[in-house]
Design a protein around this motif. Structure first.
Motif, PDB file in Angstrom:
ATOM      1  N   TYR A 156       3.721  18.962 -12.554  1.00 34.14           N
ATOM      2  CA  TYR A 156       4.944  19.746 -12.758  1.00 34.14           C
ATOM      3  C   TYR A 156       5.794  19.304 -13.938  1.00 34.14           C
ATOM      4  CZ  TYR A 156       3.819  21.315  -8.066  1.00 34.14           C
ATOM      5  OH  TYR A 156       3.177  21.832  -6.974  1.00 34.14           O
ATOM      6  N   GLY A 157       5.399  18.286 -14.634  1.00 35.64           N
ATOM      7  CA  GLY A 157       6.186  17.793 -15.756  1.00 35.64           C
ATOM      8  C   GLY A 157       7.050  16.611 -15.341  1.00 35.64           C
TER       9      GLY A 157
ATOM     10  N   ILE B 162       0.836  -1.201   0.000  1.00 39.45           N
ATOM     11  CA  ILE B 162       0.000   0.000   0.000  1.00 39.45           C
ATOM     12  C   ILE B 162       0.871   1.252   0.000  1.00 39.45           C
ATOM     13  CG2 ILE B 162      -1.642   1.319   1.397  1.00 39.45           C
ATOM     14  CD1 ILE B 162      -2.864  -1.431   2.193  1.00 39.45           C
ATOM     15  N   VAL B 163       1.922   1.271   0.816  1.00 40.79           N
ATOM     16  CA  VAL B 163       2.815   2.426   0.853  1.00 40.79           C
ATOM     17  C   VAL B 163       3.517   2.606  -0.493  1.00 40.79           C
ATOM     18  CG1 VAL B 163       4.943   3.317   1.887  1.00 40.79           C
ATOM     19  CG2 VAL B 163       3.146   2.388   3.345  1.00 40.79           C
ATOM     20  N   SER B 164       3.984   1.513  -1.091  1.00 35.94           N
ATOM     21  CA  SER B 164       4.652   1.603  -2.389  1.00 35.94           C
ATOM     22  C   SER B 164       3.695   2.086  -3.471  1.00 35.94           C
ATOM     23  CB  SER B 164       5.230   0.243  -2.778  1.00 35.94           C
ATOM     24  OG  SER B 164       6.221  -0.148  -1.864  1.00 35.94           O
TER      25      SER B 164
ATOM     26  N   TYR C  73       1.655   9.188  -5.973  1.00 38.85           N
ATOM     27  CA  TYR C  73       2.138  10.539  -5.710  1.00 38.85           C
ATOM     28  C   TYR C  73       3.092  10.990  -6.819  1.00 38.85           C
ATOM     29  CZ  TYR C  73       4.508  14.495  -3.671  1.00 38.85           C
ATOM     30  OH  TYR C  73       5.041  15.739  -3.467  1.00 38.85           O
ATOM     31  N   CYS C  74       4.004  10.116  -7.220  1.00 39.66           N
ATOM     32  CA  CYS C  74       4.937  10.470  -8.294  1.00 39.66           C
ATOM     33  C   CYS C  74       4.189  10.715  -9.604  1.00 39.66           C
ATOM     34  CB  CYS C  74       5.988   9.372  -8.472  1.00 39.66           C
ATOM     35  SG  CYS C  74       7.169   9.280  -7.120  1.00 39.66           S
ATOM     36  N   TRP C  75       3.157   9.929  -9.869  1.00 38.31           N
ATOM     37  CA  TRP C  75       2.352  10.121 -11.084  1.00 38.31           C
ATOM     38  C   TRP C  75       1.667  11.481 -11.062  1.00 38.31           C
ATOM     39  CZ3 TRP C  75       1.719   7.900 -15.688  1.00 38.31           C
ATOM     40  CH2 TRP C  75       0.609   8.257 -16.436  1.00 38.31           C
ATOM     41  N   GLN C  76       1.047  11.820  -9.935  1.00 44.92           N
ATOM     42  CA  GLN C  76       0.387  13.114  -9.818  1.00 44.92           C
ATOM     43  C   GLN C  76       1.391  14.263  -9.911  1.00 44.92           C
ATOM     44  OE1 GLN C  76      -1.778  12.909  -6.157  1.00 44.92           O
ATOM     45  NE2 GLN C  76      -3.556  11.910  -7.100  1.00 44.92           N
TER      46      GLN C  76
ATOM     47  N   LEU D 188      11.725   7.111  -9.283  1.00 43.21           N
ATOM     48  CA  LEU D 188      11.200   6.790  -7.951  1.00 43.21           C
ATOM     49  C   LEU D 188       9.799   6.190  -8.037  1.00 43.21           C
ATOM     50  CD1 LEU D 188      12.409   9.876  -5.896  1.00 43.21           C
ATOM     51  CD2 LEU D 188      13.242   7.530  -5.743  1.00 43.21           C
ATOM     52  N   GLY D 189       8.982   6.710  -8.956  1.00 44.59           N
ATOM     53  CA  GLY D 189       7.647   6.148  -9.139  1.00 44.59           C
ATOM     54  C   GLY D 189       7.685   4.715  -9.640  1.00 44.59           C
ATOM     55  N   LEU D 190       8.604   4.436 -10.572  1.00 49.84           N
ATOM     56  CA  LEU D 190       8.722   3.062 -11.078  1.00 49.84           C
ATOM     57  C   LEU D 190       9.289   2.115 -10.029  1.00 49.84           C
ATOM     58  CD1 LEU D 190       9.874   3.675 -14.749  1.00 49.84           C
ATOM     59  CD2 LEU D 190       7.687   2.752 -13.963  1.00 49.84           C
ATOM     60  N   ILE D 191      10.205   2.606  -9.203  1.00 53.99           N
ATOM     61  CA  ILE D 191      10.701   1.771  -8.105  1.00 53.99           C
ATOM     62  C   ILE D 191       9.557   1.462  -7.138  1.00 53.99           C
ATOM     63  CG2 ILE D 191      12.173   1.782  -6.051  1.00 53.99           C
ATOM     64  CD1 ILE D 191      14.307   3.179  -7.745  1.00 53.99           C
ATOM     65  N   GLY D 192       8.729   2.463  -6.835  1.00 51.34           N
ATOM     66  CA  GLY D 192       7.563   2.218  -5.981  1.00 51.34           C
ATOM     67  C   GLY D 192       6.608   1.213  -6.601  1.00 51.34           C
ATOM     68  N   PHE D 193       6.412   1.307  -7.920  1.00 48.15           N
ATOM     69  CA  PHE D 193       5.536   0.364  -8.618  1.00 48.15           C
ATOM     70  C   PHE D 193       6.089  -1.060  -8.538  1.00 48.15           C
ATOM     71  CE2 PHE D 193       4.209  -1.723 -12.618  1.00 48.15           C
ATOM     72  CZ  PHE D 193       2.844  -1.740 -12.385  1.00 48.15           C
ATOM     73  N   ASN D 194       7.402  -1.207  -8.777  1.00 51.80           N
ATOM     74  CA  ASN D 194       8.012  -2.534  -8.677  1.00 51.80           C
ATOM     75  C   ASN D 194       7.917  -3.088  -7.263  1.00 51.80           C
ATOM     76  OD1 ASN D 194       8.790  -2.963 -11.314  1.00 51.80           O
ATOM     77  ND2 ASN D 194      10.694  -1.854 -11.071  1.00 51.80           N
TER      78      ASN D 194
END
Length: 134
Positions: free
Chosen positions: A32-33, A16-18, A24-27, A41-47
């Motif tokens: 902001y681009g 859930i945290v990941s 959050y990284c997606w938003q 970091l978002g992909l690491i969280g996804f993995n």
């Protein structure tokens, strides 16, 4: 059939945290681009979310085939070493080093690794599973 184990709570909370870090990284990237640092970091969280949820389901399943399936799904985190290099370079301000050929070289071993896991040449992964009651 599913079983409960106290360890499942830790795996589920980690997933859930990941997943929350990924969202959050997606938003952030939508607002902001895109950047290599936030995207990595978002992909690491996804993995990590995939690994945590697969470990949860592997631990909770009583079926041997389901456990082996989720065991193989856990290997999707093979992308983490390449993503770690991308995040480190972006954090150090060396984003100009991340060209398409460099990203291809970084991702190629992970892609080959995943193909080898599911194609299973030479019976590297478990081929004749045996259930040992404990």
């Amino acid at each position: 059939m599913w079983q409960y184990h106290p360890l499942l709570i830790i795996f589920a909370l980690g997933g859930i945290v990941s997943a929350a870090v990924t969202l959050y990284c997606w938003q952030y990237m939508q607002r902001y681009g895109s950047s290599y640092l936030v995207g990595g970091l978002g992909l690491i969280g996804f993995n990590n979310a995939i690994w945590c949820f697969a470990a949860t389901l592997k631990t909770a399943s009583e079926s041997l085939q389901a456990s082996l399936l989720f065991y193989k799904v856990e290997f999707f985190v093979a992308l983490n070493p390449a993503l770690g290099v991308v995040v480190a370079l972006a954090y150090a301000g060396k984003e100009r080093w991340l060209s398409r050929p460099v990203l291809g070289v970084l991702l190629a071993p992970s892609a080959v690794f995943m193909l080898l896991i599911f194609a299973n040449p030479g019976d590297v992964m478990i081929v004749e599973p045996k259930l040992v009651p404990a």
